[in-house]
Design a protein around this motif. Structure first.
Motif, PDB file in Angstrom:
ATOM      1  N   TYR A 245       0.799  -1.219   0.000  1.00 41.74           N
ATOM      2  CA  TYR A 245       0.000   0.000   0.000  1.00 41.74           C
ATOM      3  C   TYR A 245       0.833   1.272   0.000  1.00 41.74           C
ATOM      4  O   TYR A 245       0.312   2.351   0.236  1.00 41.74           O
ATOM      5  CB  TYR A 245      -0.988   0.020   1.179  1.00 41.74           C
ATOM      6  CG  TYR A 245      -1.499  -1.353   1.503  1.00 41.74           C
ATOM      7  CD1 TYR A 245      -2.185  -2.092   0.543  1.00 41.74           C
ATOM      8  CD2 TYR A 245      -1.256  -1.944   2.732  1.00 41.74           C
ATOM      9  CE1 TYR A 245      -2.625  -3.372   0.809  1.00 41.74           C
ATOM     10  CE2 TYR A 245      -1.704  -3.224   3.006  1.00 41.74           C
ATOM     11  CZ  TYR A 245      -2.381  -3.937   2.039  1.00 41.74           C
ATOM     12  OH  TYR A 245      -2.812  -5.207   2.303  1.00 41.74           O
ATOM     13  N   VAL A 268       0.734   2.449   8.269  1.00 44.04           N
ATOM     14  CA  VAL A 268       0.089   3.758   8.307  1.00 44.04           C
ATOM     15  C   VAL A 268       0.303   4.470   9.635  1.00 44.04           C
ATOM     16  O   VAL A 268      -0.131   5.609   9.803  1.00 44.04           O
ATOM     17  CB  VAL A 268      -1.422   3.641   8.016  1.00 44.04           C
ATOM     18  CG1 VAL A 268      -1.661   3.230   6.585  1.00 44.04           C
ATOM     19  CG2 VAL A 268      -2.092   2.684   8.979  1.00 44.04           C
ATOM     20  N   THR A 275       2.702   7.020   0.591  1.00 42.66           N
ATOM     21  CA  THR A 275       2.021   6.320  -0.491  1.00 42.66           C
ATOM     22  C   THR A 275       1.683   7.315  -1.580  1.00 42.66           C
ATOM     23  O   THR A 275       1.870   8.528  -1.414  1.00 42.66           O
ATOM     24  CB  THR A 275       0.750   5.617   0.034  1.00 42.66           C
ATOM     25  OG1 THR A 275       0.207   4.784  -1.001  1.00 42.66           O
ATOM     26  CG2 THR A 275      -0.304   6.617   0.483  1.00 42.66           C
ATOM     27  N   TYR A 279      -1.424   3.507  -5.525  1.00 45.25           N
ATOM     28  CA  TYR A 279      -1.792   2.471  -4.557  1.00 45.25           C
ATOM     29  C   TYR A 279      -3.265   2.551  -4.145  1.00 45.25           C
ATOM     30  O   TYR A 279      -3.688   1.815  -3.255  1.00 45.25           O
ATOM     31  CB  TYR A 279      -0.925   2.587  -3.297  1.00 45.25           C
ATOM     32  CG  TYR A 279       0.498   2.126  -3.489  1.00 45.25           C
ATOM     33  CD1 TYR A 279       0.835   0.779  -3.405  1.00 45.25           C
ATOM     34  CD2 TYR A 279       1.505   3.040  -3.756  1.00 45.25           C
ATOM     35  CE1 TYR A 279       2.140   0.356  -3.580  1.00 45.25           C
ATOM     36  CE2 TYR A 279       2.816   2.628  -3.931  1.00 45.25           C
ATOM     37  CZ  TYR A 279       3.127   1.284  -3.840  1.00 45.25           C
ATOM     38  OH  TYR A 279       4.422   0.871  -4.017  1.00 45.25           O
ATOM     39  N   LEU A 283      -5.246   0.218  -1.360  1.00 43.68           N
ATOM     40  CA  LEU A 283      -5.753   0.783  -0.110  1.00 43.68           C
ATOM     41  C   LEU A 283      -7.252   0.523   0.044  1.00 43.68           C
ATOM     42  O   LEU A 283      -7.733   0.234   1.144  1.00 43.68           O
ATOM     43  CB  LEU A 283      -5.466   2.285  -0.066  1.00 43.68           C
ATOM     44  CG  LEU A 283      -3.996   2.666   0.148  1.00 43.68           C
ATOM     45  CD1 LEU A 283      -3.771   4.134  -0.188  1.00 43.68           C
ATOM     46  CD2 LEU A 283      -3.572   2.384   1.584  1.00 43.68           C
ATOM     47  N   TYR A 286      -7.638  -3.048   1.026  1.00 41.54           N
ATOM     48  CA  TYR A 286      -7.173  -3.255   2.393  1.00 41.54           C
ATOM     49  C   TYR A 286      -8.203  -2.744   3.397  1.00 41.54           C
ATOM     50  O   TYR A 286      -8.480  -3.387   4.412  1.00 41.54           O
ATOM     51  CB  TYR A 286      -5.833  -2.552   2.596  1.00 41.54           C
ATOM     52  CG  TYR A 286      -5.209  -2.791   3.949  1.00 41.54           C
ATOM     53  CD1 TYR A 286      -5.226  -4.048   4.536  1.00 41.54           C
ATOM     54  CD2 TYR A 286      -4.590  -1.751   4.642  1.00 41.54           C
ATOM     55  CE1 TYR A 286      -4.646  -4.270   5.775  1.00 41.54           C
ATOM     56  CE2 TYR A 286      -4.007  -1.960   5.878  1.00 41.54           C
ATOM     57  CZ  TYR A 286      -4.040  -3.223   6.442  1.00 41.54           C
ATOM     58  OH  TYR A 286      -3.470  -3.441   7.669  1.00 41.54           O
ATOM     59  N   ILE A 321      -6.618   4.696   7.037  1.00 37.83           N
ATOM     60  CA  ILE A 321      -6.775   4.161   5.684  1.00 37.83           C
ATOM     61  C   ILE A 321      -7.938   4.847   4.973  1.00 37.83           C
ATOM     62  O   ILE A 321      -7.837   5.240   3.804  1.00 37.83           O
ATOM     63  CB  ILE A 321      -7.000   2.639   5.719  1.00 37.83           C
ATOM     64  CG1 ILE A 321      -5.780   1.921   6.305  1.00 37.83           C
ATOM     65  CG2 ILE A 321      -7.282   2.112   4.315  1.00 37.83           C
ATOM     66  CD1 ILE A 321      -4.536   2.025   5.466  1.00 37.83           C
ATOM     67  N   VAL A 325      -7.805   7.069   1.491  1.00 43.98           N
ATOM     68  CA  VAL A 325      -8.636   6.761   0.327  1.00 43.98           C
ATOM     69  C   VAL A 325      -9.484   7.966  -0.061  1.00 43.98           C
ATOM     70  O   VAL A 325      -9.556   8.346  -1.242  1.00 43.98           O
ATOM     71  CB  VAL A 325      -9.526   5.535   0.615  1.00 43.98           C
ATOM     72  CG1 VAL A 325     -10.578   5.362  -0.477  1.00 43.98           C
ATOM     73  CG2 VAL A 325      -8.677   4.271   0.730  1.00 43.98           C
TER      74      VAL A 325
END
Length: 378
Positions: A245, A268, A275, A279, A283, A286, A321, A325
């Motif tokens: 990631y 993270v 990142t 990716y 992500l 994930y 995360i 995103v």
């Protein structure tokens, strides 16, 4: 490719259903035009698991009865064409019929169309289509810029679908030996060319992608891509010190195959982690995996509370995360059409050229094959 697929109905109206179905099979299977033109009517079989398989002859290397796994949607195209041909030639045994029989001086339906017949009519259809605009590098004021310009239609011909088929699979991470079998290549070196990305194109792609780089908090890291060192280009493009990631700026963390991380791979939460936009699919997968894992643990019955507490993903990791995103998607949406097309092209190149990522015991995500026609449900 999706642009072409969206106009297949127009191809049928302009020419015939036979040509439309033959082009669909060219796109879906990556076979050579003469291999599709000369298919027998009974070219569809099922393997032991009930999955559809295309039976064709590789005329280039004189290898008969080759077997290619195909999706159900492609099998449905073949079945529809089989029904049309059987209705057209009810008195000819199925074993003697072609899937695409010539309509000229062919009363029994046992003579196939020629690949030239497909190529000529395909050319007229492509010429009639509206322009397909793609990101193109041009010189403007002494500097290179990306413009959305019409794609050269001369490059759209039946054999090109074979290259597109191979490139889609290579870009999706299909193993080279598997793709060699799918393409029915004799030499693996022939297949490997689809995995090669020129160093110049890769460097350009890396420079575009790292402009949209983020730290572990989801904050944009503004960098001058032109100032990247050669080692930085290689590291980001090939993934020599990559972690899932994103990337690690401290190579010692992955020097032992990624097994010496003191944070136990909570990337993270580490200051060495960063990142970029390439990716984003990883992500997203994930994040979905973390949420599924949390739900499974919450429903677990035969487990001690301390074990469940230790195993459950932390709320902070999920928030980090999700923030990454959301920030990436937001920045993508803020781009102009040309900028977005440029970034998406760069992402595809970087992901294709990214080398082996160090295994850290975390889920691995392979890019799915693009759905060229999501409207098909078969």
């Amino acid at each position: 490719m999706q642009h072409l697929c969206s106009h297949l109905d127009g191809l049928e109206e302009m020419t015939s259903a036979d040509l439309r179905f033959s082009v669909e099979l060219l796109i879906d299977t990556g076979r050579r035009p003469d291999e599709i033109a000369k298919l027998w009517l009974d070219c569809l079989e099922r393997d032991q698991d009930g999955k559809p398989v295309l039976i064709y002859d590789n005329h280039k290397t004189n290898r008969k009865g080759r077997r290619l796994p195909i999706p159900e949607a492609t099998a449905a195209v073949i079945v529809a064409q089989q029904e049309r041909v059987r209705a057209r030639y009810p008195d000819t045994p199925a074993s003697q019929l072609r899937l695409f029989p010539s309509t000229s001086r062919n009363p029994a339906g046992n003579r196939p169309v020629s690949d030239d017949w497909i190529t000529d009519r395909h050319r007229r259809w492509v010429t009639s289509l509206p322009d397909i605009h793609v990101p193109t590098m041009v010189q403007e004021g002494g500097t290179q810029v990306t413009k959305m310009l019409p794609f050269d239609k001369a490059k759209i011909f039946p054999y090109a679908y074979r290259h597109s088929y191979a490139q889609r699979h290579a870009d999706a991470g299909v193993d080279v030996t598997v793709l060699k079998g799918l393409m029915d290549h004799r030499q693996i070196t022939t297949t490997e060319r689809y995995y090669r990305v020129g160093e110049h194109r890769r460097r350009e792609a890396v420079e575009r992608v790292v402009v949209m780089q983020f730290d572990r908090h989801g904050n944009r890291v503004w960098r001058q891509a032109k100032a990247l060192l050669d080692s930085e280009h290689l590291r980001r493009a090939v993934g020599e010190v990559a972690v899932p990631y994103g990337g690690c700026s401290e190579p010692s963390n992955v020097a032992a195959g990624g097994q010496d991380c003191p944070l136990r791979f909570r990337c993270v939460g580490c200051g060495h982690f960063s990142t970029d936009i390439s990716y984003l699919p990883d992500l997203e997968h994930y994040l979905a995996d973390l949420l599924r894992h949390r739900e499974r643990l919450a429903a677990a019955l035969d487990a001690d509370e301390w074990a469940k507490t230790e195993a459950v993903p932390s709320d902070e990791e999920i928030r980090r995360i999700r923030r990454l995103v959301d920030r990436m998607k937001g920045d993508l949406n803020d781009l102009s059409e040309e900028e977005r097309a440029q970034i998406e092209e760069a992402i595809a190149i970087v992901r294709r050229g990214r080398g082996k990522i160090v295994g850290l015991g975390l889920p691995r995500v392979r890019q799915p094959l693009p759905d060229l026609r999501p409207e098909r449900t078969a």
